[in-house]
Design an enzyme around this catalytic site. Structure first.
Site, PDB file in Angstrom:
ATOM      1  N   TYR A  21       0.836  -1.205   0.000  1.00 32.18           N
ATOM      2  CA  TYR A  21       0.000   0.000   0.000  1.00 32.18           C
ATOM      3  C   TYR A  21       0.868   1.250   0.000  1.00 32.18           C
ATOM      4  CZ  TYR A  21      -3.407   3.391   1.827  1.00 32.18           C
ATOM      5  OH  TYR A  21      -4.214   4.489   2.023  1.00 32.18           O
ATOM      6  N   LYS A  65       1.213   4.476  -2.771  1.00 33.74           N
ATOM      7  CA  LYS A  65       0.985   5.868  -2.388  1.00 33.74           C
ATOM      8  C   LYS A  65       2.209   6.735  -2.680  1.00 33.74           C
ATOM      9  CE  LYS A  65      -3.234   5.909  -0.838  1.00 33.74           C
ATOM     10  NZ  LYS A  65      -4.251   6.787  -1.458  1.00 33.74           N
TER      11      LYS A  65
END
Length: 308
Positions: free
Chosen positions: A133, A137
């Site tokens: 994740y 980002k």
């Protein structure tokens, strides 16, 4: 009236943005997944070309807690990168000049000194439990930087600390810490259980911001986007231990049981407090206390699940 595209309008941040009083000053468009598939670049280009927004707030994303991230790191990386990449590149192609991209404090190195300054991004290894994740980002934030530098546009990344509040997910299998605690303590209260389990020893520290405050901060930055640096943290400026969060929820719910610790479970980073220097320089600070935020979130939880 400025036309604003908000992605992720059914998620926690998106819903709070749309319901915030400041949104009434804008012409808001927030397509659902059937109206716009963010994983399809051609669809993003077509939609943004047709809509011609003055501003995009990219708040869409696949999010989850430690268990969910650990179970599918590839999915969290690919899905979040694809959505961010498609939105940002479509915005560039159509000529959108202003874009706010939602990052995450997971982007910071696991051993970076606290409070976490925006300058320390990419300065060390990431926390393994949410690396997929975090990588997604980081890549989208850097893409915004590159496009801003090359094209003279305002593509900024806002990096909130951990979030909680209305429209959050409460299932412990996929939720973040505070909504999971609310679910677990409520379950214990309703079933007469006198013990609730905590992953780890409860000493890891976290910073949590109420979702209404996050929306307030983002709308504040919208009116100052040209003044913003490439990345700005959003935080409350203080932290609590995991155990203290459990105790705070227990106090609000008036549950008087005790806690047991499962030391075999992963706990993530030991500490994660973001620096608030840049947000303060831009003239913003949060307003909702932890206790008030937990109370409001619990009221939403009861309403959401039809609990009397």
């Amino acid at each position: 009236m400025q036309r604003v595209l908000i992605t992720g309008g059914t998620g926690m941040v998106g819903r709070n943005l749309i319901e915030h009083p400041a949104s009434s000053s804008f012409d808001i468009h927030s397509p659902n997944r059937l109206e716009l598939d963010l994983s399809n670049q051609a669809a993003c280009i077509e939609y943004i070309s047709r809509m011609q927004p003055d501003l995009i707030i990219h708040a869409a994303g696949r999010v989850g807690g430690i268990h969910a991230n650990n179970s599918d790191p590839a999915g969290y990386l690919v899905e979040n990168f694809d959505m961010g990449r498609n939105v940002v590149l479509a915005a560039r192609e159509i000529g959108v000049t202003d874009l706010i991209n939602l990052g995450s404090s997971c982007m910071y190195p696991r051993n970076a000194p606290n409070p976490l300054n925006e300058e320390c991004l990419l300065a060390g290894s990431l926390e393994p439990t949410n690396e997929g994740y975090a990588l997604a980002k980081i890549a989208v934030a850097r893409l915004c930087d590159y496009i801003s530098q090359a094209n003279g546009v305002n593509y900024r990344t806002v990096i909130p600390c951990n979030l909680y509040g209305p429209y959050d997910k409460f299932d412990p299998e996929v939720s973040h810490l505070l909504p999971a605690i609310i679910y677990k303590v409520h379950h214990a209260l309703m079933n007469g259980h006198q013990e609730v389990e905590i992953w780890g020893d409860g000493n890891a520290q976290r910073e949590f911001m109420y979702s209404g405050d996050v929306a307030d901060g983002i709308w504040h930055f919208v009116n100052r986007i040209a003044e913003m640096p490439n990345m700005v943290n959003l935080g409350v400026g203080y932290e609590h231990t995991i155990l203290e969060y459990y105790q705070a929820v227990a106090d609000v719910l008036e549950w008087s049981g005790s806690f047991k610790f499962d030391l075999s479970r992963p706990v993530g980073m030991k500490r994660k407090l973001v620096s608030t220097k840049r947000q303060t320089a831009l003239g913003w600070s949060p307003a909702i206390s932890l206790r008030d935020g937990i109370q409001l979130t619990y009221e939403y939880f009861l309403t959401q699940f039809g609990i009397n």
